[in-house]
Each structure stands twice: as C-alpha cells, then as structure tokens.
Design an enzyme around this catalytic site. Structure first.
Site, mmCIF file in Angstrom:
data_model
loop_
_atom_site.group_PDB
_atom_site.id
_atom_site.type_symbol
_atom_site.label_atom_id
_atom_site.label_comp_id
_atom_site.label_asym_id
_atom_site.label_seq_id
_atom_site.Cartn_x
_atom_site.Cartn_y
_atom_site.Cartn_z
ATOM 1 N N ASP A 118 0.840 -1.195 0.000
ATOM 2 C CA ASP A 118 0.000 0.000 0.000
ATOM 3 C C ASP A 118 0.874 1.244 0.000
ATOM 4 O O ASP A 118 2.009 1.241 0.487
ATOM 5 C CB ASP A 118 -0.975 0.003 1.180
ATOM 6 C CG ASP A 118 -0.294 0.060 2.535
ATOM 7 O OD1 ASP A 118 0.746 -0.620 2.709
ATOM 8 O OD2 ASP A 118 -0.792 0.778 3.424
ATOM 9 N N GLU A 120 0.080 -0.764 5.990
ATOM 10 C CA GLU A 120 1.167 -0.098 6.722
ATOM 11 C C GLU A 120 1.005 1.416 6.707
ATOM 12 O O GLU A 120 1.280 2.088 7.697
ATOM 13 C CB GLU A 120 2.519 -0.497 6.127
ATOM 14 C CG GLU A 120 3.708 -0.228 7.052
ATOM 15 C CD GLU A 120 4.246 1.194 6.966
ATOM 16 O OE1 GLU A 120 5.024 1.578 7.859
ATOM 17 O OE2 GLU A 120 3.905 1.927 6.007
#
Length: 378
Positions: free
Chosen positions: A73, A137
């Site tokens: 991500d 994250e």
C-alpha cells in the site's frame, strides 16, 4: 532472461507501481506478488481482514525460518505536481518513477529479485523463507501486519528472524541498519473548570491556567538523556484548544494534545502515570485519553545483527550504523514474536511528489538481499 544473468527487480517494481494500491486498496499488487512468487515454489495465502488484503507466502518447512516483511500500500499521490503519471512506473535517465518506487514497492521487488538469484544458486536451502506483505502499513495498521502475525502464530508460521524492507538507508545503500524504534503515544487532556465572566474570576475556575501549569510540569525538564541505543525521549504539545470565541468569558473546559516519542527507559504505562501525576498536582478535574501506536523495542546486537552487518559489508563494503531513530514501522509488531531489523534503500524521496528510486540502487539492493539470505540460509 539468460540463466546466468541476475534477476532484475525493475520490471517487478514497475508492475507493482502500476497497481494503484492507495491504502487500503490492494489495486492488484498482491496479484503481481503471487505471479512472481508461485513459479519460485512459494505457497501463497491471501489473508483479508476487514477492508485490507494481505499476503503470506512461504517456501520450505524447516528452520531456520527467515521472514521478509513489507507493504504494497502507498500514500495518496496528491492532486497536482507530478511530472508524470504517479502510477506509470516510468524509467527515465536511470531512475524509476512512481508512487511506491522508494516506499516500498522498489524494495519488495529488490527482495524478490535477490530471492530468485539465491534460490537459483541454492535450490535446496537449509531453512525456509517467507514474505509477509501487508496492505495496511500506510493506514491505521490495524488489519495488516498485526493481524497476519496472529494468524501466523495460530498456524505455526512464526519465523526465527525477520527483516523489514523499509527505506532506512540515509545517504548510501547499507549505511544504516535499524535495530529498534522509539515508542509513540498520544495523550488527549480535557481539563474542566467553572465557566464565568472574566471580570469576576473569583466566581469561576479557569481551566486554562490549570492546564498551562500541567503542561509546564510535563515540559519543564527533559524526560531523560537517552539510553545506550536510543536518543532522548521527546514530549511535544501538539494541540491546545478552548473553543472560545468571546474574550470576556472564562471557558468551562480547556483541551490539550501531547505526543511522546519514547525510548526503552519508558513505557506507555509509565508515561501515562507521569501525566496523571501532573494533573493530580494541580488538583485538576480532567479526562485523560491515551493511545499508543507502539512501544519501544530493541533487537540487541548478536548473531542476527552480526549476520546482517556481514551481508552489508559483503555487498557494499560499508560498515552500517546501528540506529533506532525515526518514526514507527510494522517492525513494532514483529518485535513481539522474534528478532527483527530494518534494512532497505535510501529514503530520499519517500512520500514526495515525483517519488523515485535510482535503478542502479534497486539492483544493488537485490544483491544485498541475496547476501542476507546467504548469510542465514546458504
């Protein structure tokens, strides 16, 4: 690609960058990972938790078990300012461009390339290798690494050691090896008084004055001078608000927000007690809300850290500085289960407009990661 040529991380990185995986969207990035890992012999398991998709992949069943952790991500690219499409994966003048090139799709691609070269030279490694790839994250970090680790523990998949591939190098590849991180906590204080007219303060109880004194107690002296591996703890007042639009009214409530980045001399519990003591000293009626995104942790120098330093030395000729600075990372979750360190590319352009990474650096990082695997599993 000829069999005697090293695996190239750049096409993998380009494929990942072209996936618009703005947190928490998966964007196809985990599909790219599965497509390159399965032909290498990995068993891939998708682990969705709430809106977040994660991937655990492993080859081998024996120990030692080495785990590489990373995230696909990325933060939003923003509305303007990019010279090219942020999801183009364009290579120009020896530089890979796009959101995630630095943090950390480029690093993941480098690990996969180094891993492919290692497995080609060591088709029967003495242990096993896994990858923990999360999509959370850059987001709240609730349904990503922490949840995957719980699943790994329940299924007998906890590694003996782990490496997080965050871009932790400072100016040159391999100049820094992170062996710990400070903890991070936020305290929100709502201190109550008695509202009144500012011309008659004796009939009111001004919460602003009390809160200012509380904050002075917390900030007047340093919390510590640092420890062997950590810099001093910092306490910063990051918010102060009374919501008062009238100049002649003493408000009923004053609010403050405090952020503390703390070393291994403290815990979130001990720091909470310190804040409570400052409130008690002012006989304050207050509501205190504390949230901790991670306690401090340290992987003590020893065999694991020595092996990583040896790999850096072999790949770059550099002596890595052992460091614990910076913000938080997913290593804070992994540290609860096994020794963990962080080693990756130079973080010069992470989260910036026109994020990029030099092609040569990513290829060198792939070589470094191959040496890491040789150090522990070769």
């Amino acid at each position: 690609m000829a069999s005697n040529q090293p695996a190239d991380p750049i096409p993998i990185a380009q494929a990942l960058i072209r996936c618009p995986s703005v947190t928490p969207a998966e964007g196809g990035a985990l599909g790219v990972m599965e497509a390159v890992l399965r032909p290498l012999g990995f068993t891939c398991t998708r682990l969705p938790f709430a809106e977040v998709d994660n991937l655990f992949a492993r080859i081998g069943t024996e120990g030692p078990h080495f785990c590489y952790a990373g995230h696909t991500d990325v933060v939003p690219p923003g509305e303007t300012g990019w010279s090219d499409d942020p999801f183009s994966g364009l290579v120009r003048d020896g530089v890979l461009h796009g959101r995630g090139a630095c943090d950390m799709k480029g690093g993941i691609a480098a690990f996969v390339a180094g891993l492919a070269d290692f497995l080609r030279a060591n088709p029967n490694p003495k242990g096993s290798i896994s990858l923990l790839i999360t999509g959370d994250e850059e987001g709240p970090s609730i349904n990503g690494t922490a949840k995957v680790l719980e699943w790994m523990e329940a299924n007998g998949q906890i590694p003996d050691m782990a490496l997080v591939g965050e871009p932790t190098s400072q100016t040159m590849l391999g100049d820094t090896l992170k062996i710990g991180r400070r903890g991070s906590m936020t305290a929100r204080i709502a201190l109550h008084g008695i509202q009144g007219h500012s011309a008659y303060p004796q009939k009111a109880d001004n919460p602003i004055h009390r809160l200012v004194r509380v904050l002075h107690r917390l900030t007047a002296e340093p919390l510590d001078q640092g420890s062997q591996w950590f810099e001093p703890t910092t306490l910063q007042v990051t918010g102060f608000d009374v919501g008062n639009t009238a100049s002649n009214v003493i408000p009923a409530v004053a609010r403050a927000m405090v952020n503390i980045r703390f070393n291994d001399l403290h815990s979130s519990a001990s720091l909470t007690e310190r804040i409570q003591a400052a409130l008690a000293a002012e006989e304050a009626r207050a509501d205190l809300e504390v949230s901790c995104s991670g306690e401090s942790f340290l992987t003590e120098p020893g065999a694991f850290v020595d092996g990583l330093q040896n790999a850096i030395r072999r790949a770059t000729g550099r002596e890595a500085k052992l460091d614990t600075g910076g913000g938080t990372s997913d290593a804070r979750f992994i540290a609860r289960y096994c020794p963990v360190a962080e080693l990756g590319a130079v973080g010069a352009k992470l989260h910036m407009v026109d994020e990029s990474a030099p092609v040569a650096e990513l290829r060198d990082l792939a070589v470094l990661y191959r040496h890491v695997l040789e150090e522990f599993l070769g």
